[in-house]
Design a protein around this motif. Structure first.
Motif, PDB file in Angstrom:
ATOM      1  N   HIS A  28      -1.921 -47.541 -36.121  1.00 48.50           N
ATOM      2  CA  HIS A  28      -3.012 -46.691 -35.640  1.00 48.50           C
ATOM      3  C   HIS A  28      -2.470 -45.588 -34.734  1.00 48.50           C
ATOM      4  O   HIS A  28      -2.850 -44.429 -34.849  1.00 48.50           O
ATOM      5  CB  HIS A  28      -4.064 -47.516 -34.895  1.00 48.50           C
ATOM      6  CG  HIS A  28      -5.318 -46.756 -34.652  1.00 48.50           C
ATOM      7  ND1 HIS A  28      -5.458 -45.899 -33.594  1.00 48.50           N
ATOM      8  CD2 HIS A  28      -6.475 -46.690 -35.352  1.00 48.50           C
ATOM      9  CE1 HIS A  28      -6.647 -45.342 -33.639  1.00 48.50           C
ATOM     10  NE2 HIS A  28      -7.285 -45.800 -34.700  1.00 48.50           N
ATOM     11  N   ARG A  29      -1.578 -45.936 -33.847  1.00 48.19           N
ATOM     12  CA  ARG A  29      -0.984 -44.955 -32.935  1.00 48.19           C
ATOM     13  C   ARG A  29      -0.136 -43.951 -33.711  1.00 48.19           C
ATOM     14  O   ARG A  29      -0.091 -42.777 -33.354  1.00 48.19           O
ATOM     15  CB  ARG A  29      -0.148 -45.659 -31.865  1.00 48.19           C
ATOM     16  CG  ARG A  29       0.496 -44.704 -30.898  1.00 48.19           C
ATOM     17  CD  ARG A  29      -0.554 -43.970 -30.047  1.00 48.19           C
ATOM     18  NE  ARG A  29       0.097 -42.873 -29.354  1.00 48.19           N
ATOM     19  CZ  ARG A  29      -0.266 -41.592 -29.431  1.00 48.19           C
ATOM     20  NH1 ARG A  29      -1.306 -41.239 -30.125  1.00 48.19           N
ATOM     21  NH2 ARG A  29       0.394 -40.673 -28.788  1.00 48.19           N
ATOM     22  N   LEU A  30       0.545 -44.389 -34.757  1.00 46.43           N
ATOM     23  CA  LEU A  30       1.352 -43.464 -35.554  1.00 46.43           C
ATOM     24  C   LEU A  30       0.479 -42.367 -36.176  1.00 46.43           C
ATOM     25  O   LEU A  30       0.864 -41.197 -36.170  1.00 46.43           O
ATOM     26  CB  LEU A  30       2.120 -44.213 -36.645  1.00 46.43           C
ATOM     27  CG  LEU A  30       3.274 -45.069 -36.165  1.00 46.43           C
ATOM     28  CD1 LEU A  30       3.840 -45.891 -37.324  1.00 46.43           C
ATOM     29  CD2 LEU A  30       4.360 -44.228 -35.515  1.00 46.43           C
ATOM     30  N   VAL A  31      -0.682 -42.735 -36.683  1.00 45.81           N
ATOM     31  CA  VAL A  31      -1.587 -41.731 -37.244  1.00 45.81           C
ATOM     32  C   VAL A  31      -2.050 -40.791 -36.135  1.00 45.81           C
ATOM     33  O   VAL A  31      -2.115 -39.571 -36.333  1.00 45.81           O
ATOM     34  CB  VAL A  31      -2.779 -42.390 -37.973  1.00 45.81           C
ATOM     35  CG1 VAL A  31      -3.806 -41.344 -38.389  1.00 45.81           C
ATOM     36  CG2 VAL A  31      -2.283 -43.169 -39.186  1.00 45.81           C
ATOM     37  N   VAL A 120     -11.725 -35.082 -36.273  1.00 52.17           N
ATOM     38  CA  VAL A 120     -11.193 -36.254 -36.977  1.00 52.17           C
ATOM     39  C   VAL A 120     -10.191 -36.966 -36.070  1.00 52.17           C
ATOM     40  O   VAL A 120     -10.204 -38.196 -35.956  1.00 52.17           O
ATOM     41  CB  VAL A 120     -10.543 -35.850 -38.323  1.00 52.17           C
ATOM     42  CG1 VAL A 120      -9.949 -37.061 -39.027  1.00 52.17           C
ATOM     43  CG2 VAL A 120     -11.554 -35.152 -39.219  1.00 52.17           C
ATOM     44  N   ALA A 121      -9.344 -36.185 -35.407  1.00 48.73           N
ATOM     45  CA  ALA A 121      -8.366 -36.768 -34.484  1.00 48.73           C
ATOM     46  C   ALA A 121      -9.073 -37.469 -33.331  1.00 48.73           C
ATOM     47  O   ALA A 121      -8.671 -38.569 -32.926  1.00 48.73           O
ATOM     48  CB  ALA A 121      -7.433 -35.674 -33.967  1.00 48.73           C
ATOM     49  N   GLN A 122     -10.121 -36.859 -32.819  1.00 44.02           N
ATOM     50  CA  GLN A 122     -10.873 -37.471 -31.715  1.00 44.02           C
ATOM     51  C   GLN A 122     -11.562 -38.753 -32.174  1.00 44.02           C
ATOM     52  O   GLN A 122     -11.559 -39.764 -31.464  1.00 44.02           O
ATOM     53  CB  GLN A 122     -11.912 -36.497 -31.154  1.00 44.02           C
ATOM     54  CG  GLN A 122     -12.652 -37.040 -29.947  1.00 44.02           C
ATOM     55  CD  GLN A 122     -11.718 -37.381 -28.800  1.00 44.02           C
ATOM     56  OE1 GLN A 122     -10.935 -36.550 -28.371  1.00 44.02           O
ATOM     57  NE2 GLN A 122     -11.791 -38.611 -28.307  1.00 44.02           N
ATOM     58  N   ILE A 127     -11.957 -44.707 -32.222  1.00 44.68           N
ATOM     59  CA  ILE A 127     -11.884 -45.991 -32.936  1.00 44.68           C
ATOM     60  C   ILE A 127     -10.933 -46.917 -32.213  1.00 44.68           C
ATOM     61  O   ILE A 127     -11.215 -48.104 -31.998  1.00 44.68           O
ATOM     62  CB  ILE A 127     -11.466 -45.782 -34.410  1.00 44.68           C
ATOM     63  CG1 ILE A 127     -12.581 -45.093 -35.184  1.00 44.68           C
ATOM     64  CG2 ILE A 127     -11.074 -47.112 -35.052  1.00 44.68           C
ATOM     65  CD1 ILE A 127     -12.144 -44.599 -36.558  1.00 44.68           C
ATOM     66  N   ARG A 128      -9.788 -46.370 -31.829  1.00 43.68           N
ATOM     67  CA  ARG A 128      -8.781 -47.164 -31.120  1.00 43.68           C
ATOM     68  C   ARG A 128      -9.327 -47.683 -29.786  1.00 43.68           C
ATOM     69  O   ARG A 128      -9.176 -48.845 -29.440  1.00 43.68           O
ATOM     70  CB  ARG A 128      -7.524 -46.320 -30.893  1.00 43.68           C
ATOM     71  CG  ARG A 128      -6.457 -46.946 -30.061  1.00 43.68           C
ATOM     72  CD  ARG A 128      -5.901 -48.174 -30.731  1.00 43.68           C
ATOM     73  NE  ARG A 128      -4.754 -48.653 -29.988  1.00 43.68           N
ATOM     74  CZ  ARG A 128      -3.795 -49.330 -30.521  1.00 43.68           C
ATOM     75  NH1 ARG A 128      -3.801 -49.599 -31.802  1.00 43.68           N
ATOM     76  NH2 ARG A 128      -2.796 -49.752 -29.794  1.00 43.68           N
ATOM     77  N   LEU A 132      -9.891 -51.584 -28.665  1.00 44.62           N
ATOM     78  CA  LEU A 132      -9.248 -52.177 -27.480  1.00 44.62           C
ATOM     79  C   LEU A 132     -10.292 -52.754 -26.519  1.00 44.62           C
ATOM     80  O   LEU A 132     -10.041 -53.771 -25.885  1.00 44.62           O
ATOM     81  CB  LEU A 132      -8.400 -51.119 -26.758  1.00 44.62           C
ATOM     82  CG  LEU A 132      -7.152 -50.674 -27.502  1.00 44.62           C
ATOM     83  CD1 LEU A 132      -6.449 -49.547 -26.762  1.00 44.62           C
ATOM     84  CD2 LEU A 132      -6.198 -51.849 -27.711  1.00 44.62           C
ATOM     85  N   GLN A 133     -11.458 -52.128 -26.431  1.00 46.45           N
ATOM     86  CA  GLN A 133     -12.512 -52.656 -25.564  1.00 46.45           C
ATOM     87  C   GLN A 133     -13.079 -53.970 -26.113  1.00 46.45           C
ATOM     88  O   GLN A 133     -13.428 -54.844 -25.351  1.00 46.45           O
ATOM     89  CB  GLN A 133     -13.650 -51.646 -25.426  1.00 46.45           C
ATOM     90  CG  GLN A 133     -13.284 -50.474 -24.554  1.00 46.45           C
ATOM     91  CD  GLN A 133     -14.419 -49.433 -24.491  1.00 46.45           C
ATOM     92  OE1 GLN A 133     -15.417 -49.535 -25.195  1.00 46.45           O
ATOM     93  NE2 GLN A 133     -14.230 -48.431 -23.648  1.00 46.45           N
ATOM     94  N   GLY A 134     -13.128 -54.067 -27.436  1.00 45.64           N
ATOM     95  CA  GLY A 134     -13.666 -55.270 -28.060  1.00 45.64           C
ATOM     96  C   GLY A 134     -12.690 -56.425 -28.084  1.00 45.64           C
ATOM     97  O   GLY A 134     -13.056 -57.565 -28.289  1.00 45.64           O
TER      98      GLY A 134
END
Length: 135
Positions: A28-31, A120-122, A127-128, A132-134
């Motif tokens: 996810h971070r790579l994208v 889209v980037a935002q 999503i990330r 992380l909150q969940g």
């Protein structure tokens, strides 16, 4: 002809930091890093265009196109359904507009691509954050 020690050191540090960041990142971070790199390349191309630096403009637009084609577009999962198809169409359109920007020195085309990719980037970052909150 020669670069200062500070310039060379900064370049090495930057390269190592990027390599370390990539190695430590999940998919996810790579994208997210691809989106960041794309937007940075587009901004750098706009700056080069404003300065009349055609070589830098071409290099940065080429970098942006490679990020879209070889990173974002290539990473789409064909099983992703309508979302993957829509993103694929967006990426194809972005590549076309980047190419036109390069050929025509069209700053508006660069701004258009940035305006299309930023949401889209935002959303990708959101999503990330939600995941992380969940957790």
């Amino acid at each position: 002809m020669f670069t200062s020690v500070n310039t060379r050191s900064a370049s090495v540090y930057k390269r190592v930091a990027v390599e370390t960041g990539v190695q430590a990142a999940d998919s996810h971070r790579l994208v997210g890093m691809l989106f960041d790199g794309l937007l940075q390349a587009v901004a750098a191309a706009r700056g080069a265009m404003e300065r009349g630096d055609l070589v830098a403009k071409g290099e940065q637009i080429g970098k942006a196109v490679r990020i879209v084609e070889e990173g974002l577009k290539a990473g789409l999962d064909p099983a992703g359904g309508e979302m993957a198809r829509n993103l694929g169409a967006l990426y194809a359109y972005s590549v076309r507009r980047l190419t036109e920007a390069n050929l025509r020195n069209d700053a508006k085309a660069l701004a258009e691509v940035a305006g299309l990719i930023e949401p889209v980037a935002q959303a990708w970052q959101d999503i990330r954050a939600q995941a992380l909150q969940g957790a």
